[in-house]
Design a protein around this motif. Structure first.
Motif, PDB file in Angstrom:
ATOM      1  N   VAL A 182       0.744  -1.143   0.058  1.00 53.40           N
ATOM      2  CA  VAL A 182       0.167   0.019  -0.154  1.00 53.40           C
ATOM      3  C   VAL A 182       0.899   1.330  -0.018  1.00 53.40           C
ATOM      4  N   VAL A 183       2.292   1.043   0.015  1.00 49.29           N
ATOM      5  CA  VAL A 183       2.992   2.240   0.082  1.00 49.29           C
ATOM      6  C   VAL A 183       3.654   2.537  -1.529  1.00 49.29           C
ATOM      7  N   LYS A 184       3.494   3.888  -1.690  1.00 50.34           N
ATOM      8  CA  LYS A 184       3.775   4.456  -3.124  1.00 50.34           C
ATOM      9  C   LYS A 184       5.366   5.125  -2.762  1.00 50.34           C
ATOM     10  N   VAL A 185       6.221   4.696  -3.711  1.00 54.26           N
ATOM     11  CA  VAL A 185       7.646   4.981  -3.444  1.00 54.26           C
ATOM     12  C   VAL A 185       8.099   5.762  -4.744  1.00 54.26           C
ATOM     13  N   ASN A 186       8.555   6.972  -4.404  1.00 51.78           N
ATOM     14  CA  ASN A 186       9.057   7.728  -5.330  1.00 51.78           C
ATOM     15  C   ASN A 186      10.890   7.633  -5.626  1.00 51.78           C
ATOM     16  N   TYR A 187      11.201   7.197  -6.657  1.00 51.63           N
ATOM     17  CA  TYR A 187      12.656   7.138  -6.652  1.00 51.63           C
ATOM     18  C   TYR A 187      13.342   7.850  -7.841  1.00 51.63           C
TER      19      TYR A 187
ATOM     20  N   ARG B 129      17.860   7.454  -4.991  1.00 45.98           N
ATOM     21  CA  ARG B 129      17.409   8.099  -3.963  1.00 45.98           C
ATOM     22  C   ARG B 129      15.820   7.817  -4.226  1.00 45.98           C
ATOM     23  N   MET B 130      15.373   7.479  -2.867  1.00 43.17           N
ATOM     24  CA  MET B 130      13.805   7.359  -2.664  1.00 43.17           C
ATOM     25  C   MET B 130      13.226   7.864  -1.514  1.00 43.17           C
ATOM     26  N   ASN B 131      11.987   8.209  -1.569  1.00 45.28           N
ATOM     27  CA  ASN B 131      11.333   8.640  -0.354  1.00 45.28           C
ATOM     28  C   ASN B 131       9.825   8.160  -0.498  1.00 45.28           C
ATOM     29  N   THR B 132       9.160   8.103   0.615  1.00 46.17           N
ATOM     30  CA  THR B 132       7.753   7.775   0.754  1.00 46.17           C
ATOM     31  C   THR B 132       7.049   8.508   1.652  1.00 46.17           C
ATOM     32  N   TRP B 133       5.778   8.539   1.771  1.00 47.88           N
ATOM     33  CA  TRP B 133       5.065   9.430   2.938  1.00 47.88           C
ATOM     34  C   TRP B 133       5.306   9.009   4.261  1.00 47.88           C
ATOM     35  N   LEU B 134       5.699   7.609   4.404  1.00 47.39           N
ATOM     36  CA  LEU B 134       5.946   7.094   5.548  1.00 47.39           C
ATOM     37  C   LEU B 134       7.234   7.094   6.181  1.00 47.39           C
ATOM     38  N   LEU B 135       8.399   7.140   5.301  1.00 44.86           N
ATOM     39  CA  LEU B 135       9.701   7.183   5.482  1.00 44.86           C
ATOM     40  C   LEU B 135      10.591   8.427   5.167  1.00 44.86           C
ATOM     41  N   SER B 136      11.552   8.763   5.649  1.00 47.05           N
ATOM     42  CA  SER B 136      12.351   9.792   5.249  1.00 47.05           C
ATOM     43  C   SER B 136      13.213   9.223   3.941  1.00 47.05           C
TER      44      SER B 136
ATOM     45  N   GLY C 121      23.501   0.299   0.481  1.00 49.19           N
ATOM     46  CA  GLY C 121      22.921   1.508   1.305  1.00 49.19           C
ATOM     47  C   GLY C 121      21.555   1.169   1.313  1.00 49.19           C
ATOM     48  N   GLY C 122      20.973   1.955   2.452  1.00 50.89           N
ATOM     49  CA  GLY C 122      19.305   1.786   2.729  1.00 50.89           C
ATOM     50  C   GLY C 122      19.284   0.383   3.531  1.00 50.89           C
ATOM     51  N   SER C 123      17.929   0.500   3.938  1.00 46.78           N
ATOM     52  CA  SER C 123      17.684  -0.981   4.787  1.00 46.78           C
ATOM     53  C   SER C 123      17.440  -2.203   3.814  1.00 46.78           C
ATOM     54  N   SER C 124      17.341  -3.361   4.327  1.00 48.32           N
ATOM     55  CA  SER C 124      17.362  -4.625   3.447  1.00 48.32           C
ATOM     56  C   SER C 124      16.124  -4.473   2.989  1.00 48.32           C
ATOM     57  N   TRP C 125      14.748  -4.170   3.388  1.00 49.99           N
ATOM     58  CA  TRP C 125      13.593  -4.184   2.795  1.00 49.99           C
ATOM     59  C   TRP C 125      13.647  -3.315   1.561  1.00 49.99           C
ATOM     60  N   ILE C 126      14.133  -1.991   1.614  1.00 48.69           N
ATOM     61  CA  ILE C 126      14.425  -1.088   0.509  1.00 48.69           C
ATOM     62  C   ILE C 126      15.134  -1.636  -0.619  1.00 48.69           C
TER      63      ILE C 126
ATOM     64  N   GLN D 119      19.132   6.704   0.183  1.00 41.48           N
ATOM     65  CA  GLN D 119      20.101   6.757  -1.032  1.00 41.48           C
ATOM     66  C   GLN D 119      21.038   5.762  -0.733  1.00 41.48           C
ATOM     67  N   GLY D 120      21.473   5.533  -2.069  1.00 39.81           N
ATOM     68  CA  GLY D 120      22.648   4.495  -2.158  1.00 39.81           C
ATOM     69  C   GLY D 120      23.392   4.320  -3.242  1.00 39.81           C
ATOM     70  N   GLY D 121      24.098   3.382  -3.516  1.00 42.54           N
ATOM     71  CA  GLY D 121      24.710   2.857  -5.108  1.00 42.54           C
ATOM     72  C   GLY D 121      23.944   1.929  -5.517  1.00 42.54           C
ATOM     73  N   ILE D 122      23.878   1.766  -6.941  1.00 43.43           N
ATOM     74  CA  ILE D 122      23.375   0.884  -7.525  1.00 43.43           C
ATOM     75  C   ILE D 122      24.502   0.124  -8.478  1.00 43.43           C
ATOM     76  N   THR D 123      24.224  -1.099  -8.949  1.00 44.37           N
ATOM     77  CA  THR D 123      25.035  -1.809  -9.705  1.00 44.37           C
ATOM     78  C   THR D 123      24.127  -2.596 -10.795  1.00 44.37           C
ATOM     79  N   VAL D 124      24.051  -2.288 -11.976  1.00 47.60           N
ATOM     80  CA  VAL D 124      23.061  -2.830 -13.015  1.00 47.60           C
ATOM     81  C   VAL D 124      23.938  -3.787 -13.873  1.00 47.60           C
ATOM     82  N   SER D 125      23.597  -5.080 -14.245  1.00 46.58           N
ATOM     83  CA  SER D 125      24.228  -6.052 -14.979  1.00 46.58           C
ATOM     84  C   SER D 125      23.383  -6.402 -16.076  1.00 46.58           C
ATOM     85  N   ILE D 126      23.680  -6.097 -17.348  1.00 43.36           N
ATOM     86  CA  ILE D 126      22.880  -6.475 -18.541  1.00 43.36           C
ATOM     87  C   ILE D 126      23.638  -7.738 -19.084  1.00 43.36           C
ATOM     88  N   SER D 127      22.824  -8.788 -19.618  1.00 47.18           N
ATOM     89  CA  SER D 127      23.582  -9.636 -20.329  1.00 47.18           C
ATOM     90  C   SER D 127      22.624 -10.341 -21.431  1.00 47.18           C
TER      91      SER D 127
END
Length: 497
Positions: A77-82, A123-130, A179-184, A133-141
């Motif tokens: 039920v949580v909308k997340v903006n990223y 970077r992301m935020n929701t109305w429930l959470l502050s 970065g960020g919590s495990s559920w994020i 942010q963190g880093g991301i690695t995308v592997s395309i094959s």
């Protein structure tokens, strides 16, 4: 009301004029159909271009910047903006690539089993959470791309390129966050794969289309009129769209040489000729006799074959009136004290060019006028003669230019007019004129021709191991090419498989 009645004869005359007009129009189209120059790129050349192109693509992709990605996803039920920002490609690999000609259309390029590693910040935020942010690695094959370029001729005679077809498929996209919590992390890892996949599906072919449009714009900027020197220019415009076959592509160029500032077509037409059915070299350049004849006419009109030989130019003999006393004995009586002399050589018709088996002959018809330079710096006419010089043209390729140098083979000379009577020693006079041509006039002409005719090749490329074969009515240059990037990187692959 006044009117003219058209009788049977008038109708017949009008029909005849219409027929003549149609015939002349058809003939003019036929005359323009044959090129003065031909360029052929073979499969070997295409494979070389593919290898160079993929290397350049790797370098470009690793330097390229990409716009940020943003969106909104629902997690229960949580909308997340990223926001995904600072996207950069860290590694890319194209293990399987191929290129082929598509008859009647253009060129096909395919890339299979490609892979890439992309890093970015999230970077992301929701109305429930502050904010998080963190880093991301995308592997395309398993990336597969198949592109077909269509080649054509635009209205100005430039080569034109456009995207005919683009197909894309991606086998796997893996996202890893830190970065960020495990559920994020769990949320973003699962949900970002889909939008990234969608973005690539939507934008990659559009990006390829944009790049081809940029290449097409660059092609349109290339000058089809190339300056040779102060005397002449070459028209390299396409006279028809490229002809694409399974094993090669042919470009038919106008190949006419004009005097600078005068683009009047020569009063003769190019004859048809064909390039050899070979594929051992990357590139074949066909040069017709029309090209060389138009060059001869252009240089003739520009006065390049008119030369004045003075004392300063005649470094191998003393050019004065005493030199002629053996040919015209009366000259000793007229010029007791030797005076400097001038020889004015003028071509009276455009030099005739002929291409035969392994030979290029240039025949020059002209006249020579001899003057004495008097102490008060005025000139006094002595005699005039007609000459026909047959020269052998040596053809070489230097600095991506076709260099023509002349060697005098035979000379016929006749004394036309003289203020001092006619010589009885014509053979001696002919020998002297021949020597003057060899030692003074021909070197001046060769110096004018020495800048060479620039060949129609791509920027940053040089010809490696070019071979010239002279045939009846045309010559063929077969060569491999070497690409050197403007930043200094070499790409000499002409001997690779």
């Amino acid at each position: 009301m006044w009117y003219l009645q058209t009788g049977p004869c008038d109708k017949g005359e009008k029909m005849l004029k219409t027929w003549y007009s149609f015939l002349l129009c058809w003939l003019s189209l036929r005359l323009e159909a044959n090129p003065g120059l031909k360029v052929r790129i073979t499969q070997k050349g295409l494979d070389y271009g593919r290898r160079i192109g993929m290397e350049l693509l790797k370098q470009t992709v690793l330097k390229e910047t990409f716009p940020s990605l943003s969106g909104q996803e629902s997690f229960f039920v949580v909308k997340v903006n990223y926001v995904i920002s600072r996207l950069r490609i860290n590694a890319v690999d194209f293990p399987e690539t191929s290129a082929s000609f598509i008859p009647g259309t253009g060129i096909s390029l395919s890339v299979a089993h490609a892979s890439a590693t992309i890093s970015a910040d999230w970077r992301m935020n929701t109305w429930l959470l502050s904010k998080h942010q963190g880093g991301i690695t995308v592997s395309i094959s398993g990336l597969f791309i198949a592109v077909i370029f269509e080649v054509s001729r635009d209205s100005t005679g430039h080569l034109s390129m456009s995207l005919h077809n683009c197909q894309l498929s991606i086998n796997s996209i893996k996202v890893k966050l830190n970065g960020g919590s495990s559920w994020i992390n769990s949320f973003l890892s699962g949900y970002l794969e889909k939008p990234i996949h969608t973005k690539l599906d939507k934008n990659l072919c559009l990006n390829i289309k944009y790049k081809i449009q940029m290449m097409d714009a660059q092609l349109r900027k290339h000058k089809v009129l190339s300056q040779i020197d102060a005397f002449a220019q070459i028209d390299y415009s396409l006279i028809s769209s490229p002809a694409v076959f399974k094993s090669h592509i042919n470009l038919d160029l106008k190949g006419a040489v004009y005097p600078v500032g005068n683009h009047t077509d020569p009063p003769f037409a190019p004859a048809p000729f064909a390039l050899p059915n070979q594929g051992d070299s990357m590139l074949y350049l066909g040069v017709s006799s029309y090209f060389l004849k138009s060059a001869s006419l252009a240089y003739y009109r520009a006065g390049a074959f008119n030369i004045t030989i003075s004392e300063e130019l005649a470094t191998t003999f003393n050019l004065n009136t005493a030199l002629f006393k053996d040919f015209l004995p009366e000259i000793a009586l007229s010029y007791v004290t030797a005076c400097p002399a001038l020889l004015k050589l003028m071509a009276t018709t455009p030099p005739v060019v002929s291409l035969d088996a392994d030979r290029c002959i240039l025949q020059i018809t002209g006249c020579v006028e001899v003057f004495a330079v008097l102490p008060n710096s005025t000139t006094q006419y002595i005699f005039t003669g007609n000459l026909t010089a047959s020269t052998r043209a040596n053809l070489t390729i230097t600095r991506q230019k076709l260099i023509i140098s002349l060697l005098l083979k035979r000379l016929q000379f006749s004394l036309l007019h003289s203020t001092l009577g006619f010589s009885k020693q014509m053979s001696l006079l002919e020998n002297f004129v021949s020597y003057a041509l060899r030692s003074a006039a021909i070197p001046v002409i060769n110096d004018k021709l020495g800048k060479g005719f620039p060949l129609p090749i791509l920027a940053h490329t040089t010809l490696t191991g070019p071979v010239i074969k002279i045939n009846q009515g045309y010559l063929v240059i077969s060569t491999d090419i070497h690409y050197k990037h403007e930043e200094g990187g070499d790409a000499d692959l002409h001997s690779h498989s």
